[in-house]
Design an enzyme around this catalytic site. Structure first.
Site, PDB file in Angstrom:
ATOM      1  N   CYS A  77     -21.447   9.868  20.724  1.00  0.00           N
ATOM      2  CA  CYS A  77     -20.763  10.199  21.979  1.00  0.00           C
ATOM      3  C   CYS A  77     -19.339   9.653  21.951  1.00  0.00           C
ATOM      4  CB  CYS A  77     -21.539   9.602  23.154  1.00  0.00           C
ATOM      5  SG  CYS A  77     -20.743   9.874  24.757  1.00  0.00           S
ATOM      6  N   CYS A  80     -19.116   6.806  24.791  1.00  0.00           N
ATOM      7  CA  CYS A  80     -19.753   5.480  24.737  1.00  0.00           C
ATOM      8  C   CYS A  80     -20.280   5.078  23.371  1.00  0.00           C
ATOM      9  CB  CYS A  80     -20.892   5.415  25.753  1.00  0.00           C
ATOM     10  SG  CYS A  80     -22.379   6.323  25.251  1.00  0.00           S
ATOM     11  N   CYS A 126     -25.109  12.963  27.569  1.00  0.00           N
ATOM     12  CA  CYS A 126     -25.418  11.710  26.893  1.00  0.00           C
ATOM     13  C   CYS A 126     -26.346  10.881  27.773  1.00  0.00           C
ATOM     14  CB  CYS A 126     -24.124  10.929  26.620  1.00  0.00           C
ATOM     15  SG  CYS A 126     -24.405   9.268  25.969  1.00  0.00           S
ATOM     16  N   CYS A 129     -24.336   7.351  28.840  1.00  0.00           N
ATOM     17  CA  CYS A 129     -23.206   7.295  29.783  1.00  0.00           C
ATOM     18  C   CYS A 129     -23.161   8.485  30.736  1.00  0.00           C
ATOM     19  CB  CYS A 129     -21.882   7.179  29.033  1.00  0.00           C
ATOM     20  SG  CYS A 129     -21.331   8.702  28.225  1.00  0.00           S
ATOM     21  N   CYS A 149     -25.335  23.610  21.964  1.00  0.00           N
ATOM     22  CA  CYS A 149     -23.950  24.071  21.833  1.00  0.00           C
ATOM     23  C   CYS A 149     -23.044  22.994  22.432  1.00  0.00           C
ATOM     24  CB  CYS A 149     -23.806  25.412  22.565  1.00  0.00           C
ATOM     25  SG  CYS A 149     -22.195  26.161  22.398  1.00  0.00           S
TER      26      CYS A 149
END
Ligand code: FE
Length: 162
Positions: A77, A80, A126, A129, A149
């Protein structure tokens, strides 16, 4: 964490991180373990990454170099650092967005996205976060049949060691 399994309808839940954030409850952000204020997110992220991750934006297809990333490694991510996708699950979807057949177990969550009423979609975020990553579709290749996607700007690539 509260589970809302109604929201995985249509995805079968196979291979998905089927933990879905409930809707209709205020303070949804509070469920994510990694939290920053809006001002902190603005400082931490590029304007484009902020638009995608924090405002559920979509990058222009073909704009991310990660679409063509072929090395072995992990996509984390960009907000984070949470490891989200393995290169082993990446495939060339031809859409211009980095695409995966699955997320790493329990690293991402999904929820219904009805922002386009005529085209209900499944948003993925995510799990650490709450950053918006992209959408999950049912037209992917084996082994899952899913197509995650993902906006490349929501990711950073960490090459495998050795
Ligand atoms: Fe994150």
């Amino acid at each position: 964490m509260q589970l809302d399994r109604r929201a995985v309808l249509g995805l079968g839940g196979v291979g998905l991180a089927a933990v879905v954030l409930g809707t209709g409850t205020s303070g949804a952000e509070a469920r994510y373990p990694f939290q920053l204020s809006d001002a902190e997110w603005r400082r931490r992220l590029s304007p484009e990454a902020y638009r995608i991750l924090r405002k559920a934006g979509t990058e222009r297809p073909g704009s991310s170099s990660l679409d063509h990333e072929r090395r072995r490694g992990t996509f984390v991510c960009a907000g984070c650092g949470n490891p989200l996708f393995s290169s082993a699950d990446k495939f060339d979807s031809g859409t211009g967005w980095p695409s995966f057949t699955r997320a790493l177990p329990r690293r991402a969550v999904t929820r219904p996205d009805r922002s386009i009423p005529v085209m209900p979609r499944t948003e993925c975020l995510c799990a650490r976060c709450g950053g918006h990553l992209g959408h999950v579709f049912d037209d992917g290749p084996r082994p899952t049949g899913h197509r995650w996607c993902i906006n490349g700007v929501a990711l950073r690539f960490t090459p495998a060691q050795g």
